[in-house]
Design an enzyme around this catalytic site. Structure first.
Site, PDB file in Angstrom:
ATOM      1  N   GLY A 185       0.796  -1.237   0.000  1.00 39.74           N
ATOM      2  CA  GLY A 185       0.000   0.000   0.000  1.00 39.74           C
ATOM      3  C   GLY A 185       0.820   1.275   0.000  1.00 39.74           C
ATOM      4  N   CYS A 213      -5.437  -9.287  -3.380  1.00 37.84           N
ATOM      5  CA  CYS A 213      -4.924  -8.029  -2.837  1.00 37.84           C
ATOM      6  C   CYS A 213      -5.492  -6.896  -3.674  1.00 37.84           C
ATOM      7  CB  CYS A 213      -3.400  -8.052  -2.922  1.00 37.84           C
ATOM      8  SG  CYS A 213      -2.610  -6.505  -2.429  1.00 37.84           S
ATOM      9  N   ASN A 214      -6.181  -5.972  -3.023  1.00 37.65           N
ATOM     10  CA  ASN A 214      -6.761  -4.832  -3.749  1.00 37.65           C
ATOM     11  C   ASN A 214      -5.677  -3.951  -4.329  1.00 37.65           C
ATOM     12  OD1 ASN A 214      -9.902  -4.688  -2.861  1.00 37.65           O
ATOM     13  ND2 ASN A 214      -8.651  -5.550  -1.244  1.00 37.65           N
ATOM     14  N   CYS A 237      -9.219  -3.824   1.842  1.00 39.93           N
ATOM     15  CA  CYS A 237      -7.898  -4.442   1.852  1.00 39.93           C
ATOM     16  C   CYS A 237      -8.102  -5.830   2.439  1.00 39.93           C
ATOM     17  CB  CYS A 237      -6.950  -3.613   2.723  1.00 39.93           C
ATOM     18  SG  CYS A 237      -5.424  -4.469   3.184  1.00 39.93           S
ATOM     19  N   THR A 238      -7.482  -6.832   1.833  1.00 38.62           N
ATOM     20  CA  THR A 238      -7.781  -8.208   2.249  1.00 38.62           C
ATOM     21  C   THR A 238      -7.271  -8.538   3.645  1.00 38.62           C
ATOM     22  OG1 THR A 238      -5.809  -8.945   1.041  1.00 38.62           O
ATOM     23  CG2 THR A 238      -7.933  -9.126  -0.084  1.00 38.62           C
ATOM     24  N   HIS A 239      -6.425  -7.692   4.206  1.00 36.68           N
ATOM     25  CA  HIS A 239      -6.012  -7.907   5.591  1.00 36.68           C
ATOM     26  C   HIS A 239      -7.149  -7.588   6.580  1.00 36.68           C
ATOM     27  CE1 HIS A 239      -1.909  -7.950   4.005  1.00 36.68           C
ATOM     28  NE2 HIS A 239      -1.468  -8.311   5.181  1.00 36.68           N
TER      29      HIS A 239
END
Ligand code: DGL
Length: 266
Positions: A46, A76-77, A187-189
């Site tokens: 990011g 992942c975006n 966000c995939t987190h």
């Protein structure tokens, strides 16, 4: 000749975030054999340049191709906005699923007319995200919140850590103050933060992520090409470009089960 349907699917992210997507894929498509690369040695995407991210994505894609992967999921975006177009051009016949913040479903769901987006700086600054807002969010107010530092704390593996809670609250409170009743986890987190978020946001506020939609899109693409697996899946395999012991140690908290993690060097 080997049955192409039995080949694995490659899934990757800058780190552990993509495991939230991997879980959705495994739930929907339990017959698929899954390979996962966490590019933890280069986290956070990011805060990196799109050029850097594209180079990393090509390295990882080449690795999966060498493993015989029949499809690629960019879990992942940030990597999707930076590299999906490049990857599609490079590998035109390889099924590829990318992901983007769930602006469309959030705009449809909001009743207050105010939608919040938690995402990385890279995603929020991208032309692709601006286009997404133009296309689907013209009738609602969208409040965006970049979240520097959050991914690193999630990667540390303690999802209840006081420092994580404090940083997250600082990012979420402005969205609540602005009247958001729908918050996009862009966000995939961030799906790993749902238990913490549940303590911070009032019940009527809904949290939307795109992991399940990614799994459905993978299913569609595999179906179209007659590539859905027919037999039992092999055990998932995990690689990281950071310290394999660390990922191995935190994997049970993120993936219910422990696995040997291999080193990814490229
Ligand atoms: N998980 C990634 C995403 O979906 C980003 C994490 C990072 O900044 O490395 O955007």
């Amino acid at each position: 000749m080997a049955d192409a349907r039995q080949a694995p699917v490659g899934v990757f992210d800058s780190g552990v975030g993509g495991l939230s997507v991997l879980a959705e894929i495994q739930r929907l498509l339990p017959g698929e054999s899954l390979l996962y690369v966490a590019d933890g040695g280069h986290i956070p995407y990011g805060e990196k340049s799109p050029q850097f991210i594209r180079e990393r994505c090509v390295q990882i894609a080449e690795f999966f191709r060498a493993q015989g992967a029949k499809a690629l999921v960019v879990a992942c975006n940030t990597a999707t906005v930076a590299a999906a177009a490049d990857l599609r051009e490079r590998y035109p016949n390889w099924p590829l699923v990318g992901m983007e913040p769930a602006v469309k479903p959030a705009a449809a769901a909001t009743r207050s007319g105010v939608v919040g987006v938690l995402a990385t700086t890279g995603t929020l600054q991208s032309a692709k995200f601006a286009a997404l807002l133009d296309r689907f969010a013209s009738d609602v107010r969208v409040v965006t919140q970049p979240c520097p530092g959050l991914v690193e704390l999630i990667e540390a593996g303690d999802l209840q850590a006081p420092a994580l809670r404090e940083l997250l609250l600082g990012y979420v409170q402005p969205l609540l103050d602005a009247g958001c009743d729908t918050i996009i986890l862009g966000c995939t987190h961030y799906p790993f933060l749902k238990p913490l978020l549940a303590q911070m946001v009032p019940a009527p506020v809904s949290l939307i992520d795109t992991g399940a939609a990614v799994a459905r899109q993978l299913q569609r693409l595999l179906q179209q090409r007659d590539l859905l697996a027919v037999g039992p899946a092999a055990e998932p395999q995990f690689w990281t470009s950071a310290n394999p012991q660390h990922l191995q140690h935190i994997l049970p908290a993120l993936w219910q089960k422990s696995y040997i993690v291999q080193s990814f060097q490229s």
